[in-house]
Every structure is written in structure tokens, then in C-alpha cells.
Write an enzyme that holds these catalytic residues in place. Structure first.
Site, PDB file in Angstrom:
ATOM      1  CB  ILE A 176      22.989  30.885  30.450  1.00 58.20           C
ATOM      2  CG1 ILE A 176      23.168  29.871  31.584  1.00 58.20           C
ATOM      3  CG2 ILE A 176      23.219  30.212  29.096  1.00 58.20           C
ATOM      4  CD1 ILE A 176      22.072  28.828  31.658  1.00 58.20           C
ATOM      5  CB  CYS A 247      20.401  25.453  25.438  1.00 58.43           C
ATOM      6  SG  CYS A 247      21.151  24.709  23.979  1.00 58.43           S
ATOM      7  NE  ARG A 249      13.814  23.994  33.184  1.00 59.08           N
ATOM      8  CZ  ARG A 249      15.089  23.676  33.389  1.00 59.08           C
ATOM      9  NH1 ARG A 249      15.901  23.551  32.342  1.00 59.08           N
ATOM     10  NH2 ARG A 249      15.549  23.480  34.610  1.00 59.08           N
ATOM     11  CG  ASP A 273      20.174  20.372  25.883  1.00 56.92           C
ATOM     12  OD1 ASP A 273      20.668  19.281  25.538  1.00 56.92           O
ATOM     13  OD2 ASP A 273      20.167  20.784  27.061  1.00 56.92           O
ATOM     14  CD  GLU A 278      13.516  17.389  28.748  1.00 57.39           C
ATOM     15  OE1 GLU A 278      14.098  17.023  29.802  1.00 57.39           O
ATOM     16  OE2 GLU A 278      13.715  18.492  28.221  1.00 57.39           O
ATOM     17  CG  HIS A 297      17.365  18.685  29.828  1.00 55.16           C
ATOM     18  ND1 HIS A 297      16.107  18.842  30.348  1.00 55.16           N
ATOM     19  CD2 HIS A 297      18.101  19.717  30.333  1.00 55.16           C
ATOM     20  CE1 HIS A 297      16.068  19.913  31.141  1.00 55.16           C
ATOM     21  NE2 HIS A 297      17.278  20.454  31.145  1.00 55.16           N
TER      22      HIS A 297
END
Length: 332
Positions: A176, A247, A249, A273, A278, A297
């Protein structure tokens, strides 16, 4: 050979089955189990993380099954003990956090995963978050939608920096991070990288990256070495008026420190994100802190990601059938 397709409402069973039919034509007897994610959030199940709470249903569906392809099914010791025929468990995610690798190894079950499946989607979402936080797109949209024309957004102290000619620091330089860097170069940004496991141009130590970067974006995995790596001291080291994006963890970052830096104005903006808990609990500071953009997320969510995930795990099933080495084996 009997295979269980334990898909969900993102990596659907239809995608998994179509990929299996392409890769292993005529070789598989497929059974289906549909998991409730993302309609129902994942969580900790037994000793594994980020899984759907379906141990009982999974044990029943795995009777007589040799191979399981899934995204969110929990491969716990309890599931392994109840599934003596299972030999291959394919997780269609970037990491098999929902699998007990030690117990799988002891049971003679190989676990594979799908590295890079969502690299493009997450990189694109990261760039969108950088731009949205810097240009305050959600806030200005909400004001306009509420009938308010805010001319003060044009005041010098209320506008953010451009990517062109500024420095962006990437913490983590895997699949990424590399794609984000390539996109940023197209915007004319200077890219710095902190990642102990790579040797690339622009690589610096973390303290130098933070000191020099007007934008910082996190792309590391959550490991004992990276958990909590960005806290109050690290955010204070960033230039005043900078932008922070996560974006990756939630465990990488001290979110109270982010809220403090936004409240004080040290950070111009932040975009997240992922979160320490969560869904975000009611009453969290994250819900009221100014200049914070949030998405639930879903940075890696795209149709291509779901199709990639299915194709990667199906290809490893085909290797298993042919007796070839598996491409993406998780080890302990």
C-alpha cells in the site's frame, strides 16, 4: 475434494465459487456458509481477532471438509479440534488475524492469506483522505448543504497546504505504501519513508520523517514493535499545521493525542479509517473533535478488492490440488 466457501457480504460466496471453478475446474465439491460481516461487525472470537462469531455454524459446516476459503471465519482451536478432515484454510485478507496459526500448525492445517488484495483501493482511499482533510471537503459540503456559505474558509489561517512541493511521510512501505508514494509523486510531493524492513530512496528514521513532513500517512501493520508508535510526542514533532492520516490499524496511534493536537490547532486536520475500538463507542472524543474526517474502516473496500481476494485464495487451492508449494503460507 470437498471445499467450504465461507464468504460474507463483501467477499461473496459467488465470487469465491467462481474463482474456484476457474482455477480448479471439475475438482471441487463446494459447500456454502454465509457469514454476517459487515452487517454485523467482526470482533474477538475465542483466541483470534477480527472474526465473525460463528464458531458453532462453522464447525457444523466443516464436517467432512478438506479445504475452507473465507474472509472472516474464526479458525480457533475449538474449530480445529472439531474439524479433523480440514487440511487447508485460506483467508482472503492481507493477514490471517482470524486464524490461530500455532493451533493450525499443530493440527497439520496449512493457512494461507491474500497479500496485496486491497493495495490499490487503500492507496486511493488514503489519497482521498489526504485531500479531503487538507481542503476540508466534508466540512464545507455540510455547511453548504445546511444553507450556509462560509466565506471565512478562504481566510489565510483557514486554508491548508498543497501536496505539490510539500513533503509527505509514509510510515510503512509495503504494497500500500509503495502505491501511495507513486500517486503522490504525480502530485509533485516529496516522499519520505520510514520502514525498518526496506531500503529505498527517501528512507529516514521516524523522528526525521515526522520533523520534515507536512503530511504523515500510516501504513504499518500492528505488531508488538508498532503498536502505539505515534503518540503525543511524535505528533508534537510534526510541523504546526500538518495533516495526519491513518488507513492502517487503530493500534498504531494514540487517538487522544490526535484529538488534543486538533483541539490546540497544532494539527490542521486528520483523517482516520481505523480506530482503537470499532464501532466507535458513543461519547468518544472522536465524534466531536473539529477538523477530523472519519470513514468506517472501508479504505480497502472496492469491487476489485473482493474479486482479487477470491482469485488469490482460489489460486492457492489449485496449487494444493496439484501438489505444488502454496504461494502465501502464513507461518508462526
Amino acid at each position: 475434494m470437498r471445499v467450504l466457501a465461507a464468504g460474507d457480504h463483501f467477499v461473496r460466496n459467488s465470487l469465491l465459487i467462481d474463482a474456484l471453478r476457474r482455477e480448479v475446474p471439475g475438482e471441487v465439491d463446494v459447500r456454502e456458509l454465509t457469514l454476517p460481516w459487515p452487517v454485523e461487525p467482526f470482533g474477538r472470537v475465542g483466541e483470534v481477532d477480527e472474526a465473525s462469531d460463528v464458531e458453532d455454524e462453522l464447525i457444523e459446516a466443516l464436517r467432512g471438509v478438506e479445504v475452507c476459503v473465507t474472509q472472516m471465519a474464526p479458525l480457533t482451536k475449538r474449530v480445529l479440534d472439531a474439524s479433523p478432515d480440514l487440511r487447508l484454510f485460506c483467508v482472503s485478507r492481507g493477514g490471517p488475524v482470524n486464524a490461530n496459526l500455532e493451533a493450525a500448525k499443530a493440527a497439520g492445517v496449512a493457512v494461507t492469506f491474500a497479500p496485496g488484495r486491497n493495495a490499490v483501493a487503500t492507496a486511493e482511499h488514503t489519497l482521498a483522505m489526504l485531500l479531503a482533510a487538507t481542503r476540508r471537503i466534508p466540512q464545507t459540503h455540510n455547511d453548504l448543504a445546511g444553507g450556509v456559505w462560509r466565506g471565512d474558509y478562504y481566510m489565510y489561517d483557514n486554508v491548508g497546504p498543497e501536496l505539490d512541493g510539500n513533503t509527505v511521510g509514509l510510515v510503512g512501505y509495503g504494497a500500500i505504501g509503495r502505491r501511495v508514494a507513486r500517486m503522490l509523486e504525480g502530485f509533485g510531493a516529496d516522499v519520505l519513508v520510514y520502514d525498518p524492513y526496506v531500503d529505498v530512496p527517501g528512507k529516514v528514521e521516524l523522528d526525521e520523517l515526522l520533523r520534515r513532513s507536512h503530511f504523515v500517512s500510516l501504513h504499518a501493520r500492528a505488531t508488538p514493535e508498532t503498536i502505539g508508535m505515534i503518540g503525543a510526542a511524535q505528533i508534537a514533532a510534526m510541523p504546526p499545521g500538518s495533516v495526519l492520516v491513518n488507513c492502517a490499524r487503530g493500534a498504531l496511534l494514540d487517538y487522544d493525542a490526535v484529538c488534543d493536537a486538533l483541539d490546540s490547532g497544532h494539527l490542521f486536520g486528520a483523517a482516520m479509517d481505523v480506530f482503537p475500538e470499532e464501532p466507535i463507542p458513543p461519547g468518544s472524543r472522536l465524534l466531536t473533535t473539529p477538523n477530523l474526517i472519519m470513514t468506517p474502516h472501508l479504505a480497502g473496500a472496492s469491487k476489485q478488492t473482493a474479486m482479487n481476494a477470491a482469485s488469490i485464495v482460489a489460486a492457492d487451492v489449485a496449487r494444493y490440488v496439484r501438489g505444488e508449494p502454496l504461494a502465501h503460507v502464513a507461518t508462526v
